[in-house]
Enzyme design. Structure first.
Site, PDB file in Angstrom:
ATOM      1  N   HIS A 148      -0.705  13.805  25.789  1.00  0.00           N
ATOM      2  CA  HIS A 148       0.555  14.535  25.888  1.00  0.00           C
ATOM      3  C   HIS A 148       1.038  14.997  24.508  1.00  0.00           C
ATOM      4  O   HIS A 148       1.556  16.112  24.368  1.00  0.00           O
ATOM      5  CB  HIS A 148       1.599  13.641  26.562  1.00  0.00           C
ATOM      6  CG  HIS A 148       2.898  14.301  26.824  1.00  0.00           C
ATOM      7  ND1 HIS A 148       3.057  15.285  27.771  1.00  0.00           N
ATOM      8  CD2 HIS A 148       4.123  14.115  26.260  1.00  0.00           C
ATOM      9  CE1 HIS A 148       4.319  15.677  27.782  1.00  0.00           C
ATOM     10  NE2 HIS A 148       4.983  14.990  26.884  1.00  0.00           N
TER      11      HIS A 148
ATOM     12  N   ALA B   2       8.767  14.756  15.040  1.00  0.00           N
ATOM     13  CA  ALA B   2       7.706  13.757  14.870  1.00  0.00           C
ATOM     14  C   ALA B   2       7.132  13.460  16.254  1.00  0.00           C
ATOM     15  O   ALA B   2       7.826  12.906  17.101  1.00  0.00           O
ATOM     16  CB  ALA B   2       8.251  12.485  14.233  1.00  0.00           C
TER      17      ALA B   2
END
Length: 137
Positions: free
Chosen positions: A74, A66
């Site tokens: 990022h 996740a």
């Protein structure tokens, strides 16, 4: 069919639930989970994918993670790099890799709403294994 599952420990409150769903769905489909490998984060998965996918006792690999949105892009870099590496390894070794990574760009709440992506990744690996076997006939 024997599958390996690689799960990211980052955001483990989410990925632990994904792992549980993946296990249940594999059993439902008659696939055996031969091994579960924990890695620190999603970006760390490609090396483990390569080691596992090369094994003769593994028919496919499921990757679970996740990737939650932070203050920069990022999350996009991590997700794209890992997905591309997984696809390349799948092609090279002619074994399926199920992409059970949620994100990028999602919140923690959205990650919890997408736990079933783990089931979808298991389903994809099992179905692609069968498809690839049929193409070899």
């Amino acid at each position: 069919m024997r599958i390996a599952i690689i799960v990211s420990d980052f955001n483990y409150d989410v990925t632990s639930q994904m792992l549980e769903r993946a296990h249940h769905h594999a059993a439902h489909l008659g696939a055996q989970v031969a091994t579960v490998v924990h890695v620190p984060g999603v970006f760390d998965m490609p090396a483990a994918i390569k080691k596992l996918i090369r094994r003769n006792d593994i028919d496919g690999v499921v990757i679970l993670g996740a990737v939650i949105k932070g203050e920069t892009l990022h999350d996009e870099v991590i997700t794209h790099a890992t997905a591309q590496s997984a696809a390349r390894l799948s092609l090279k070794y002619e074994k399926p890799v199920g992409l059970g990574i949620t994100g990028p760009g999602m919140t923690h709440e959205q990650a919890l709403e997408r736990l079933d992506n783990a089931k979808n990744a298991v389903e994809a690996v099992v179905r692609m294994h069968k498809t690839l076997a049929e193409l070899d006939e």
